[in-house]
Design a protein around this motif. Sequence first.
Motif, PDB file in Angstrom:
ATOM      1  N   ASP A 103      61.824  16.011   5.175  1.00 46.91           N
ATOM      2  CA  ASP A 103      62.701  16.433   6.270  1.00 46.91           C
ATOM      3  C   ASP A 103      62.997  15.219   7.162  1.00 46.91           C
ATOM      4  O   ASP A 103      62.398  14.155   7.013  1.00 46.91           O
ATOM      5  N   GLU A 139      65.395   2.847   2.579  1.00 51.17           N
ATOM      6  CA  GLU A 139      64.881   3.125   1.236  1.00 51.17           C
ATOM      7  C   GLU A 139      63.350   3.013   1.206  1.00 51.17           C
ATOM      8  O   GLU A 139      62.663   3.863   0.650  1.00 51.17           O
ATOM      9  N   ALA A 161      57.514   9.732   1.482  1.00 54.30           N
ATOM     10  CA  ALA A 161      57.266  10.639   0.353  1.00 54.30           C
ATOM     11  C   ALA A 161      55.820  10.530  -0.112  1.00 54.30           C
ATOM     12  O   ALA A 161      55.151  11.547  -0.343  1.00 54.30           O
ATOM     13  N   LYS A 219      55.273  14.317  -1.342  1.00 51.45           N
ATOM     14  CA  LYS A 219      56.525  14.991  -1.674  1.00 51.45           C
ATOM     15  C   LYS A 219      57.424  14.029  -2.433  1.00 51.45           C
ATOM     16  O   LYS A 219      57.202  12.821  -2.437  1.00 51.45           O
ATOM     17  N   ARG A 220      58.478  14.575  -3.006  1.00 53.73           N
ATOM     18  CA  ARG A 220      59.534  13.737  -3.560  1.00 53.73           C
ATOM     19  C   ARG A 220      60.449  13.343  -2.404  1.00 53.73           C
ATOM     20  O   ARG A 220      60.531  14.049  -1.395  1.00 53.73           O
ATOM     21  N   VAL A 221      61.173  12.250  -2.566  1.00 59.15           N
ATOM     22  CA  VAL A 221      62.052  11.764  -1.501  1.00 59.15           C
ATOM     23  C   VAL A 221      63.031  12.855  -1.070  1.00 59.15           C
ATOM     24  O   VAL A 221      63.251  13.068   0.119  1.00 59.15           O
ATOM     25  N   GLY A 222      63.595  13.574  -2.009  1.00 57.36           N
ATOM     26  CA  GLY A 222      64.566  14.615  -1.693  1.00 57.36           C
ATOM     27  C   GLY A 222      63.988  15.801  -0.935  1.00 57.36           C
ATOM     28  O   GLY A 222      64.734  16.591  -0.358  1.00 57.36           O
ATOM     29  N   GLU A 223      62.674  15.945  -0.930  1.00 53.80           N
ATOM     30  CA  GLU A 223      62.025  17.059  -0.245  1.00 53.80           C
ATOM     31  C   GLU A 223      61.647  16.740   1.202  1.00 53.80           C
ATOM     32  O   GLU A 223      61.195  17.614   1.937  1.00 53.80           O
ATOM     33  N   ARG A 271      60.982  11.374   7.686  1.00 52.94           N
ATOM     34  CA  ARG A 271      61.660  10.094   7.433  1.00 52.94           C
ATOM     35  C   ARG A 271      61.667   9.227   8.690  1.00 52.94           C
ATOM     36  O   ARG A 271      61.342   8.042   8.637  1.00 52.94           O
ATOM     37  N   GLU A 310      61.792   5.928   3.225  1.00 55.33           N
ATOM     38  CA  GLU A 310      61.820   7.195   2.495  1.00 55.33           C
ATOM     39  C   GLU A 310      60.705   7.264   1.457  1.00 55.33           C
ATOM     40  O   GLU A 310      60.011   8.274   1.350  1.00 55.33           O
ATOM     41  N   GLN A 311      60.530   6.177   0.702  1.00 57.10           N
ATOM     42  CA  GLN A 311      59.510   6.200  -0.335  1.00 57.10           C
ATOM     43  C   GLN A 311      58.110   6.268   0.268  1.00 57.10           C
ATOM     44  O   GLN A 311      57.254   7.017  -0.202  1.00 57.10           O
TER      45      GLN A 311
END
Length: 194
Positions: free
Chosen positions: A59, A41, A48, A53-57, A63, A44-45
């Motif tokens: 690759d 977690e 980002a 970028k946003r976390v969902g964006e 990460r 990822e943040q």
Amino acid sequence: MGGNLSEHRDELFDLLSNSRRRYAWHYLKSCEGREAIPLGEVAEQVAAWENDKRVGELDTAERKRVYTSLQQQHLPRMDRADIVDFEDNEIRLADRADEFDVYIDIVDDDDIPWSEYYLGLGAVCAALITAVWVTGIRLPFVSGLGWAAIVVLAFVGSAAVHVYIDHRRKLGQYEEPPGVRSSRETANAVPADD
């Protein structure tokens, strides 16, 4: 961390000279109150923020790069410094983490130091009191005690604003760390027409 206050400060500044560690600490501070934060977690943040970028964006490579460096380098170093507790790929702020807040206030580039502000306020108040004393100006609605109250209120009001601003400038008080906010604000600024 080291033994005396100077060693603590030097080591903390060295630790936080790296943006990845600052971002990780910021995220952990913003999650204060949670028992433990999974490394994935946090990674990822941080990724980002680093990649804007946003976390969902993100690759997989973005990460993984952050995850690996946090796991192998940054978090173990922060753990040795007693800023975080890092065990079994879970992270908590260490009990002593709040002791270091005093060293990490965020000051905007266009701010004047509070010490200079208070010096200026004191000079203005002293000039006002001196002018009233020398000229003998008497206002019907302000007595001698009234002037003293004005000076006290100026300092108490300033101190209240100072406390409020300092609280808002601590790491973990915003969604994004300060470096991310300023770079994004600069990137989103509307260019002036020439």
